[in-house]
Design an enzyme around this catalytic site. Structure first.
Site, PDB file in Angstrom:
ATOM      1  N   LYS A  57     -38.122  -3.180  11.980  1.00  0.00           N
ATOM      2  CA  LYS A  57     -36.938  -2.768  12.754  1.00  0.00           C
ATOM      3  C   LYS A  57     -35.658  -3.192  12.039  1.00  0.00           C
ATOM      4  O   LYS A  57     -35.600  -4.285  11.473  1.00  0.00           O
ATOM      5  CB  LYS A  57     -37.052  -3.452  14.130  1.00  0.00           C
ATOM      6  CG  LYS A  57     -35.860  -3.318  15.014  1.00  0.00           C
ATOM      7  CD  LYS A  57     -35.902  -2.046  15.799  1.00  0.00           C
ATOM      8  CE  LYS A  57     -34.572  -1.748  16.453  1.00  0.00           C
ATOM      9  NZ  LYS A  57     -34.080  -0.392  16.163  1.00  0.00           N
ATOM     10  N   ASN A  81     -33.743   9.139  20.821  1.00  0.00           N
ATOM     11  CA  ASN A  81     -33.516   7.729  21.142  1.00  0.00           C
ATOM     12  C   ASN A  81     -32.080   7.344  20.852  1.00  0.00           C
ATOM     13  O   ASN A  81     -31.438   7.891  19.958  1.00  0.00           O
ATOM     14  CB  ASN A  81     -34.502   6.830  20.379  1.00  0.00           C
ATOM     15  CG  ASN A  81     -33.971   6.374  19.034  1.00  0.00           C
ATOM     16  OD1 ASN A  81     -33.191   5.422  18.952  1.00  0.00           O
ATOM     17  ND2 ASN A  81     -34.369   7.064  17.971  1.00  0.00           N
ATOM     18  N   CYS A 142     -25.492   4.355  10.036  1.00  0.00           N
ATOM     19  CA  CYS A 142     -24.816   3.753  11.200  1.00  0.00           C
ATOM     20  C   CYS A 142     -23.503   4.469  11.469  1.00  0.00           C
ATOM     21  O   CYS A 142     -22.841   4.928  10.535  1.00  0.00           O
ATOM     22  CB  CYS A 142     -24.523   2.292  10.983  1.00  0.00           C
ATOM     23  SG  CYS A 142     -25.728   1.474   9.993  1.00  0.00           S
ATOM     24  N   ILE A 203     -36.132  11.413   6.046  1.00  0.00           N
ATOM     25  CA  ILE A 203     -34.820  11.365   6.673  1.00  0.00           C
ATOM     26  C   ILE A 203     -34.811  10.417   7.886  1.00  0.00           C
ATOM     27  O   ILE A 203     -35.854  10.092   8.434  1.00  0.00           O
ATOM     28  CB  ILE A 203     -34.378  12.785   7.157  1.00  0.00           C
ATOM     29  CG1 ILE A 203     -35.392  13.360   8.127  1.00  0.00           C
ATOM     30  CG2 ILE A 203     -34.089  13.669   6.005  1.00  0.00           C
ATOM     31  CD1 ILE A 203     -34.999  14.712   8.725  1.00  0.00           C
ATOM     32  N   GLY A 229     -39.743  13.028  15.410  1.00  0.00           N
ATOM     33  CA  GLY A 229     -41.036  13.607  15.767  1.00  0.00           C
ATOM     34  C   GLY A 229     -41.263  14.951  15.094  1.00  0.00           C
ATOM     35  O   GLY A 229     -40.462  15.383  14.252  1.00  0.00           O
ATOM     36  N   GLY A 277     -43.460   7.438  11.862  1.00  0.00           N
ATOM     37  CA  GLY A 277     -42.515   6.919  12.845  1.00  0.00           C
ATOM     38  C   GLY A 277     -42.927   7.173  14.282  1.00  0.00           C
ATOM     39  O   GLY A 277     -43.788   6.478  14.841  1.00  0.00           O
TER      40      GLY A 277
END
Ligand SMILES: Cc1cc2nc3c(=O)[nH]c(=O)nc-3n(C[C@H](O)[C@H](O)[C@H](O)COP(=O)(O)O)c2cc1C
Length: 319
Positions: A57, A81, A142, A203, A229, A277
């Protein structure tokens, strides 16, 4: 520090090894940052030793509480998310999480994030020499940074500058993780290679949103979030292929990988390795299943090595 991989293929076993800069992985399968916690969460669900590497993480300099809930919502073929990069901060990561991760005897790649170049550099300095840290993955997706509020992930010059700053204080391979939310992925890939990156992973999530029609409000408290996904796999494949046309450093493919077939498609498109992922949320054994499936494929196809797949996409039939 150089990570020494002691788990090369035994005799009769297919050769699944791949290289990411100076780092040799026993196989090309890693877990994607933010979808696998700090690995201990999965120890009873799968055999962690089978992974090529664990990517943890994202870690920032100070602990981050993340965004208010709801911050995850399922969408067609994927999920959104807006966790907000919640994490324990680099110092607690080193004392509380790294000893366990080091004990796994699997390469650990630490995903880092910062609000400024100095912050990326400081986190890297603190991780330098910590036992078990085999690589750094720099998340430049970010939202905003100090320097004029420009996003690192969208500006090739800033992306190259942060890469160089991290490289200067780091002896393990530096992987720069690109955002797909850009106009030209080739330009970004080329820029970070020129900045000194040892590898590029791509990515990260695509910006999206979901709406609750009954309540007439966004599903996420943050309104927008990152789409991941199977929904993003075709975009990710194209971006890996595009990047492979302009850089010579190893690429790591990420985006909707659920099976060995998905992973091998990314390798054909030019990826040396892959990350699993969102699939971890659906099937906690997904990454192990991908390793097993790749092994079977290499045996069935009688390949000398899985490395034969890298960039092996056939384009000759088109003309
Ligand atoms: C819940 C969640 C949290 C994530 N957190 C991070 C993170 O901390 N750092 C990062 O670089 N990527 C993060 N990602 C992005 C994933 O690592 C990956 O790039 C993306 O989900 C696409 O792969 P996938 O379709 O296989 O999930 C996160 C993704 C999800 C779903």
């Amino acid at each position: 520090m150089e990570f020494v991989n002691t788990r090369g293929p035994e005799s009769g076993e297919p050769d699944l090894r791949v290289k990411i800069g100076s780092l040799e992985l026993a196989n090309p399968v890693m877990t994607a940052s933010g979808t696998f916690g700090y690995a201990s969460e999965f120890e009873e669900l799968m055999n962690l030793q089978k992974l090529g590497a664990v990517i943890v993480k994202g870690i920032s300099l100070e602990p981050r509480p993340g965004n208010p809930p709801p911050r995850i919502v399922e969408t067609a073929c994927g999920m959104l998310n807006a966790i907000g990069l919640q994490n324990v901060g680099v110092d607690r990561f080193i004392t509380e999480k790294m000893p366990y991760l080091h004990g796994l005897n699997v390469p650990v790649i630490v995903n880092i994030l910062g609000g400024s170049i100095e912050e990326y550099r400081e986190i890297t300095k603190r991780l330098e020499g910590v036992p078990g840290v085999a690589g750094i993955e720099v998340n430049i997706s970010c939202p905003n940074v100090k320097e004029g509020g420009v996003a690192f992930g969208g500006d090739p010059k800033m992306a190259a500058a942060v890469t160089t700053a991290v490289k200067e204080v780091c002896s393990v391979p530096v992987i720069v993780k690109l955002s797909p939310n850009v106009t030209d992925i080739k330009e970004m890939a080329y820029a970070v290679q020129e900045g000194g990156a040892d590898s590029i992973s791509l990515i990260n999530t695509l910006i999206g949103m979901a709406i609750d029609l009954k309540k007439k409000r966004p599903e996420l408290a943050n309104v927008i979030g990152g789409l991941s996904g199977p929904a993003i796999k075709p975009v990710a494949l194209r971006m890996v292929f595009d990047a492979s046309q302009v850089v010579s450093i190893p690429l790591i493919g990420i985006g909707g990988i659920e099976s060995a077939e998905d992973a091998l498609e990314f390798m054909l498109a030019g990826a040396s390795a892959v990350q699993v992922g969102t699939a971890n949320f659906v099937n906690p054994r997904a990454s192990e299943d991908v390793v097993d499936g790749i092994r079977e494929y290499v045996l069935e196809e009688k390949l000398d090595s899985v490395r034969e797949m890298i960039g092996g996409l056939r384009l000759d039939w088109i003309r």
